[in-house]
Design an enzyme around this catalytic site. Structure first.
Site, PDB file in Angstrom:
ATOM      1  N   ASP A 145     -43.612 -39.915  55.561  1.00  0.00           N
ATOM      2  CA  ASP A 145     -42.809 -40.853  55.340  1.00  0.00           C
ATOM      3  C   ASP A 145     -42.167 -40.465  53.956  1.00  0.00           C
ATOM      4  O   ASP A 145     -40.741 -40.744  53.574  1.00  0.00           O
ATOM      5  CB  ASP A 145     -43.110 -42.447  55.189  1.00  0.00           C
ATOM      6  CG  ASP A 145     -43.438 -42.762  56.702  1.00  0.00           C
ATOM      7  OD1 ASP A 145     -43.003 -42.125  57.832  1.00  0.00           O
ATOM      8  OD2 ASP A 145     -44.030 -43.880  56.893  1.00  0.00           O
ATOM      9  N   GLY A 146     -42.777 -39.919  53.077  1.00  0.00           N
ATOM     10  CA  GLY A 146     -42.347 -39.751  51.831  1.00  0.00           C
ATOM     11  C   GLY A 146     -41.053 -38.643  51.798  1.00  0.00           C
ATOM     12  O   GLY A 146     -40.274 -38.594  51.353  1.00  0.00           O
ATOM     13  N   ALA A 188     -44.823 -50.667  55.820  1.00  0.00           N
ATOM     14  CA  ALA A 188     -45.420 -49.755  54.749  1.00  0.00           C
ATOM     15  C   ALA A 188     -46.109 -50.812  53.821  1.00  0.00           C
ATOM     16  O   ALA A 188     -46.933 -51.318  54.209  1.00  0.00           O
ATOM     17  CB  ALA A 188     -44.214 -49.212  54.074  1.00  0.00           C
ATOM     18  N   TYR A 189     -45.811 -50.468  52.279  1.00  0.00           N
ATOM     19  CA  TYR A 189     -46.599 -51.367  51.458  1.00  0.00           C
ATOM     20  C   TYR A 189     -46.478 -52.845  52.067  1.00  0.00           C
ATOM     21  O   TYR A 189     -47.294 -53.787  51.903  1.00  0.00           O
ATOM     22  CB  TYR A 189     -46.092 -51.068  50.149  1.00  0.00           C
ATOM     23  CG  TYR A 189     -46.779 -51.540  48.952  1.00  0.00           C
ATOM     24  CD1 TYR A 189     -47.944 -52.303  49.029  1.00  0.00           C
ATOM     25  CD2 TYR A 189     -46.323 -51.293  47.707  1.00  0.00           C
ATOM     26  CE1 TYR A 189     -48.723 -52.710  47.993  1.00  0.00           C
ATOM     27  CE2 TYR A 189     -46.929 -51.956  46.613  1.00  0.00           C
ATOM     28  CZ  TYR A 189     -48.075 -52.544  46.722  1.00  0.00           C
ATOM     29  OH  TYR A 189     -48.909 -53.011  45.644  1.00  0.00           O
ATOM     30  N   ARG A 221     -45.664 -66.345  40.473  1.00  0.00           N
ATOM     31  CA  ARG A 221     -46.555 -65.814  39.451  1.00  0.00           C
ATOM     32  C   ARG A 221     -47.646 -64.783  40.294  1.00  0.00           C
ATOM     33  O   ARG A 221     -48.253 -65.272  40.971  1.00  0.00           O
ATOM     34  CB  ARG A 221     -47.245 -66.853  38.683  1.00  0.00           C
ATOM     35  CG  ARG A 221     -48.169 -66.144  37.559  1.00  0.00           C
ATOM     36  CD  ARG A 221     -48.456 -67.153  36.560  1.00  0.00           C
ATOM     37  NE  ARG A 221     -48.749 -66.728  35.294  1.00  0.00           N
ATOM     38  CZ  ARG A 221     -49.891 -66.590  34.908  1.00  0.00           C
ATOM     39  NH1 ARG A 221     -51.067 -67.416  35.727  1.00  0.00           N
ATOM     40  NH2 ARG A 221     -50.547 -66.085  33.768  1.00  0.00           N
ATOM     41  N   SER A 231     -49.074 -54.107  54.252  1.00  0.00           N
ATOM     42  CA  SER A 231     -50.428 -54.390  53.623  1.00  0.00           C
ATOM     43  C   SER A 231     -50.457 -55.273  52.563  1.00  0.00           C
ATOM     44  O   SER A 231     -51.759 -55.761  52.328  1.00  0.00           O
ATOM     45  CB  SER A 231     -50.601 -52.935  52.587  1.00  0.00           C
ATOM     46  OG  SER A 231     -50.692 -51.617  53.437  1.00  0.00           O
ATOM     47  N   LYS A 282     -52.545 -57.836  34.133  1.00  0.00           N
ATOM     48  CA  LYS A 282     -51.416 -58.806  33.877  1.00  0.00           C
ATOM     49  C   LYS A 282     -50.823 -59.421  35.227  1.00  0.00           C
ATOM     50  O   LYS A 282     -50.806 -58.212  36.013  1.00  0.00           O
ATOM     51  CB  LYS A 282     -50.597 -58.307  32.668  1.00  0.00           C
ATOM     52  CG  LYS A 282     -51.307 -58.309  31.490  1.00  0.00           C
ATOM     53  CD  LYS A 282     -51.908 -59.450  30.830  1.00  0.00           C
ATOM     54  CE  LYS A 282     -52.459 -59.083  29.263  1.00  0.00           C
ATOM     55  NZ  LYS A 282     -53.160 -60.333  28.687  1.00  0.00           N
TER      56      LYS A 282
END
Length: 275
Positions: free
Chosen positions: A66-67, A177-178, A163, A181, A146
């Protein structure tokens, strides 16, 4: 028909497959353009070398994961050049063909036995510059441990003040994708939408949201002293800080893929098992 080839060059198996494909295309009297990064690995084809920015093929074979597809698409989608993606990566949700099926698919390609699938992209405005993403924009903190404080608006209506460890704004293509996940839904690429997914939100009522693709999405950063990074399709990184603002809208440039059959759900289910 003129066929281009773009490939990952860090994997010997990919280079060997490229060489086999090139010989097959020459045997069938096909005009070939090869990405200049590839001909560094296969110098015997240097006469066919073309910089990726100057490719003008009818179809481009993209050999990698995919990249590799995301990298190629940055240059090809403005020219409306379709990609036939050959999986030499890990899972490859954007890829169409496995290496063992390549010659059957090339025969179909040369016989024009295929169709073109159009996929939505998003334009992203950061620091007065527009960028285009096929998968997603990811906002994350550049300071370990953070959280980010963000205000998300859709068509000037505040949707949420988030937040969280970060935020993903995804296309349907990027939903596997991400975004997946991070707990987002799998969205059929035929759906004209954008998906907003918080990454590990502090508030339990901060949930993923699906919005119309023709909306204007605005993300504003609310806390002083905090810095973050905007990552576009895993390729381009941009820093941001307090009072920075990012806008997203549906791109006029779609991505185009060569497909041989309509099997999105079967393909996703099979790749989720492998992954």
């Amino acid at each position: 028909m003129r066929i281009g080839i773009i490939s990952r060059t860090d994997k010997e198996e990919a280079i060997e497959l490229d060489d086999t494909i090139i010989k097959y295309l020459f045997e069938n009297n096909i005009e070939v353009e090869l990405d200049s990064q590839l001909t560094k690995k296969l110098p015997q084809y240097s006469e066919n070398s073309v910089d990726i920015t100057k490719m003008n093929a009818d179809i481009v074979l993209c050999v990698g994961g995919d990249g590799t597809v995301l990298h190629a698409q940055r240059y090809l989608s403005p020219k409306k050049i379709p990609i036939l993606s050959i999986n030499m990566g890990t899972v490859g949700f954007l890829t169409e063909v496995d290496p063992e099926d390549i010659f059957e698919c090339l025969d179909k390609l040369l016989s024009y036995d295929f169709f073109i699938e159009e996929r939505l992209q998003l334009d992203v405005l950061i620091d007065s510059q527009w960028h285009t993403v096929l998968n997603e924009l990811v906002l994350m903190t550049s300071q370990p441990a953070k959280m980010l404080d963000l205000r998300v608006s859709v068509d000037e209506e505040i949707v949420d003040e988030v937040r969280a460890d970060g935020l993903i704004i995804s296309t349907p293509s990027g939903s596997t994708a991400y975004a997946m996940s991070a707990g987002g839904p799998i969205v059929d690429p035929r759906v004209d939408a954008a998906i907003i997914i918080p990454i590990c939100p502090f508030k339990l009522n901060t949930r993923p949201k699906i919005v119309p693709a023709d909306s204007i999405i605005t993300v504003k950063f609310l806390k002083e002293g905090k810095k973050g990074v905007a990552v576009l399709d895993g390729i381009v990184n941009k820093e941001f800080d307090y009072l920075g603002e990012i806008k997203l809208k549906k791109s006029e440039n779609s991505a185009y893929f060569v497909r041989f059959k309509k099997n999105f759900y079967n393909s996703v289910n099979n790749k989720l098992i492998v992954g």
